[in-house]
Write a protein that holds these residues in place. Sequence first.
Motif, PDB file in Angstrom:
ATOM      1  N   ARG A  15      32.954  49.771  41.824  1.00 21.62           N
ATOM      2  CA  ARG A  15      32.210  48.847  40.967  1.00 21.62           C
ATOM      3  C   ARG A  15      31.727  49.583  39.721  1.00 21.62           C
ATOM      4  O   ARG A  15      31.154  50.680  39.832  1.00 21.62           O
ATOM      5  CB  ARG A  15      31.016  48.259  41.721  1.00 21.62           C
ATOM      6  N   VAL A  60      26.560  39.511  41.387  1.00 27.47           N
ATOM      7  CA  VAL A  60      27.590  38.745  40.697  1.00 27.47           C
ATOM      8  C   VAL A  60      27.028  37.379  40.317  1.00 27.47           C
ATOM      9  O   VAL A  60      26.673  36.577  41.182  1.00 27.47           O
ATOM     10  CB  VAL A  60      28.846  38.582  41.581  1.00 27.47           C
ATOM     11  N   ARG A  69      31.901  34.444  39.143  1.00 26.27           N
ATOM     12  CA  ARG A  69      33.078  35.053  39.736  1.00 26.27           C
ATOM     13  C   ARG A  69      34.344  34.777  38.913  1.00 26.27           C
ATOM     14  O   ARG A  69      34.336  33.974  37.985  1.00 26.27           O
ATOM     15  CB  ARG A  69      33.272  34.567  41.174  1.00 26.27           C
ATOM     16  N   LEU A 100      34.634  39.165  35.854  1.00 26.69           N
ATOM     17  CA  LEU A 100      33.536  39.117  36.812  1.00 26.69           C
ATOM     18  C   LEU A 100      32.260  39.419  36.044  1.00 26.69           C
ATOM     19  O   LEU A 100      32.180  40.442  35.360  1.00 26.69           O
ATOM     20  CB  LEU A 100      33.765  40.162  37.907  1.00 26.69           C
ATOM     21  N   ILE A 143      28.504  40.580  36.166  1.00 24.11           N
ATOM     22  CA  ILE A 143      27.575  41.270  37.059  1.00 24.11           C
ATOM     23  C   ILE A 143      26.243  41.406  36.335  1.00 24.11           C
ATOM     24  O   ILE A 143      26.123  42.151  35.360  1.00 24.11           O
ATOM     25  CB  ILE A 143      28.108  42.653  37.466  1.00 24.11           C
ATOM     26  N   ASN A 167      41.845  39.298  39.815  1.00 22.38           N
ATOM     27  CA  ASN A 167      40.505  39.312  40.389  1.00 22.38           C
ATOM     28  C   ASN A 167      40.044  40.759  40.633  1.00 22.38           C
ATOM     29  O   ASN A 167      40.626  41.472  41.454  1.00 22.38           O
ATOM     30  CB  ASN A 167      40.495  38.537  41.710  1.00 22.38           C
ATOM     31  N   THR A 170      37.560  41.944  42.269  1.00 23.02           N
ATOM     32  CA  THR A 170      37.025  42.242  43.603  1.00 23.02           C
ATOM     33  C   THR A 170      38.102  42.690  44.582  1.00 23.02           C
ATOM     34  O   THR A 170      37.793  43.320  45.596  1.00 23.02           O
ATOM     35  CB  THR A 170      36.306  41.015  44.175  1.00 23.02           C
ATOM     36  N   LYS A 171      39.357  42.379  44.294  1.00 22.63           N
ATOM     37  CA  LYS A 171      40.446  42.782  45.184  1.00 22.63           C
ATOM     38  C   LYS A 171      40.664  44.293  45.154  1.00 22.63           C
ATOM     39  O   LYS A 171      41.360  44.833  46.013  1.00 22.63           O
ATOM     40  CB  LYS A 171      41.743  42.062  44.796  1.00 22.63           C
ATOM     41  N   PHE A 206      37.943  46.528  44.785  1.00 19.38           N
ATOM     42  CA  PHE A 206      36.726  47.268  45.123  1.00 19.38           C
ATOM     43  C   PHE A 206      36.843  47.894  46.504  1.00 19.38           C
ATOM     44  O   PHE A 206      37.123  47.209  47.481  1.00 19.38           O
ATOM     45  CB  PHE A 206      35.501  46.354  45.101  1.00 19.38           C
TER      46      PHE A 206
END
Length: 311
Positions: free
Chosen positions: A188, A194, A197, A215, A217, A304, A306-307, A309
């Motif tokens: 991150r 978050v 998204r 994203l 944050i 994305n 988050t895929k 992290f």
Amino acid sequence: MVTMKKNLTLLVFDARGTPVRQASIPRMLLPVSALFLLGIAVALYAGISAYHRLKTETKDVRGLRSALQTQEERVLQQQDQIVAFAQKIESLKTQLAELNRFEQKIRIIANLETSKDGSSLFGVGGSDPEDLDPTAMMELDYQELVRDMHAEINEIDQASHNQLDSFSNIFKQLEGKRNLLAATPSIRPVKGWVSSRFGYRKSPFTSRREFHRGLDIATHAGTPIIAPADGLVTYAGKRGLMGNMVTIEHGFGMVTRYGHAQKILKKKGTYVKRGETIALVGNTGRSTGPHLHYEVRLNGVAVNPTKYFFN
């Protein structure tokens, strides 16, 4: 004493030898009296014996009651230990399952061959990580309970060996992909929560449906923004609605962008390492509050974040 035909006469003399009292006792009363006295003696003996026996038994009962209470407390302690042990087994199985999922994520990110044992981590015993119910266990027979516990332990032992072998295999494959991993944005870039998204959302400015390519944050202004992977800073400056923005090219088609920064700390052309601070969180450009707009692009297409992290 003067003996008569049917009665006995009992004379009582004083110190001078003069009879002062005389009593006549029926002859048949003697054996009856003797039997009566014998009966009293026997009853008294039996009562005393029964009392002593009851006293001894009472003492034994108290001892047994104390021993039983101690045994019950020991059983309760053992039950608590068994439940705690069962919960520890479940915790270990859950951790192994988490490690297995983490392994599969590494394989996907690094484009490695999928583990053949990934779907059968606990297949050696045919059980799932949640199949050992400590409460239900206490209703089982002790021997059956011990067998189940041993089976679970053996299963965990086998699964841990399988996981170790699998991680060893990953390590060998990653040796040849070290540069690719260094270029993968896997951590991150900032700490926070978050607020928006990746994907379709309702625009906070136009209230229309739009596709959010990154994203958001949210965090305090001035919070450090770190590079999630090694790479070269290819842009550092103002960029329209993005405000102060930094772009890093990581190689292998991977690019990351960081918008709305308060202050940019790296210049264009600077090579940065993973974990190095590149800017500070701000509220520049079109923004509703201090936050980082973070994008990951693969071969020019937004994906994305988050895929990727790990943390």
